[in-house]
Design an enzyme around this catalytic site. Structure first.
Site, short mmCIF file in Angstrom:
data_model
loop_
_atom_site.label_atom_id
_atom_site.label_comp_id
_atom_site.label_asym_id
_atom_site.label_seq_id
_atom_site.Cartn_x
_atom_site.Cartn_y
_atom_site.Cartn_z
N CYS A 35 -4.75 92.42 -25.67
CA CYS A 35 -6.18 92.07 -25.76
C CYS A 35 -6.49 90.73 -25.11
O CYS A 35 -7.65 90.37 -24.96
CB CYS A 35 -6.61 92.03 -27.21
SG CYS A 35 -5.69 90.80 -28.15
N CYS A 104 -2.47 92.86 -33.69
CA CYS A 104 -3.01 91.52 -33.99
C CYS A 104 -2.06 90.78 -34.93
O CYS A 104 -1.92 89.56 -34.83
CB CYS A 104 -4.38 91.63 -34.63
SG CYS A 104 -5.47 92.81 -33.79
FE1 FES Z 1 -6.72 90.62 -29.97
FE2 FES Z 1 -6.81 91.38 -32.48
S1 FES Z 1 -7.81 92.31 -30.82
S2 FES Z 1 -5.68 89.77 -31.65
#
Ligand code: FES
Length: 147
Positions: A35, A104
């Site tokens: 992400c 995450c």
């Molecule tokens: Fe990036 Fe949770 S979506 S750390």
């Protein structure tokens, strides 16, 4: 059933140990390839015990909740035990995360390990490189140690 547990919501809304630590003994910064989010973890170490922890994250709510929980879990722990903290343990302590948010919690686990590695490196403490072999923190630190 709610997507997020009460514990996740609690740690997201009232994260523990947030902020910068000026006199940290170890600092770990890791990024999540999935992400692009970033997490920085600071640790204070005395006699091999993690006496204080702080974190800053540019991450999502699950990353905030995971790191908050991780800091609470490793505070007061011997370093060797903190190194064994898994994202699974953090997730369990939060009463679970949705499957698409499990990555995450990996950010929190790796930030802890990166901070410990930084502490070892700064203090000339020998360790088995295999401990960090599967962790992004190893690569992060390679760049930092060049300056
Ligand atoms: Fe990036 Fe949770 S979506 S750390």
């Amino acid at each position: 059933m709610a997507l997020y547990s009460d514990k996740v919501m609690d740690h997201f809304r009232n994260p523990r140990n947030v902020g910068k630590m000026e006199d940290a003994d170890g600092i770990g910064e890791v990024g999540n390839a999935k992400c692009g989010d970033i997490m920085r973890m600071y640790i204070k170490v005395e006699d091999d015990i993690i006496t204080d922890v702080k974190f800053i994250t540019f991450g999502c709510g699950s990353a905030i909740a995971s790191s908050s929980m991780a800091t609470e879990m490793i505070k007061g722990m011997p370093i060797s035990e903190a190194l064994e903290l898994s994202n699974k343990a953090v997730t369990e302590a939060l009463d679970g995360l949705p499957a698409h948010k499990l990555h995450c919690s990996v950010l929190a686990e790796e930030a802890v390990r990166a901070a410990v590695k930084d502490y070892y490196d700064k203090n000339g403490i020998a360790y088995d490189p295999a401990l960090f072999a599967d962790c992004d923190c190893a690569h992060e630190h390679d760049h930092e140690s060049e300056d």
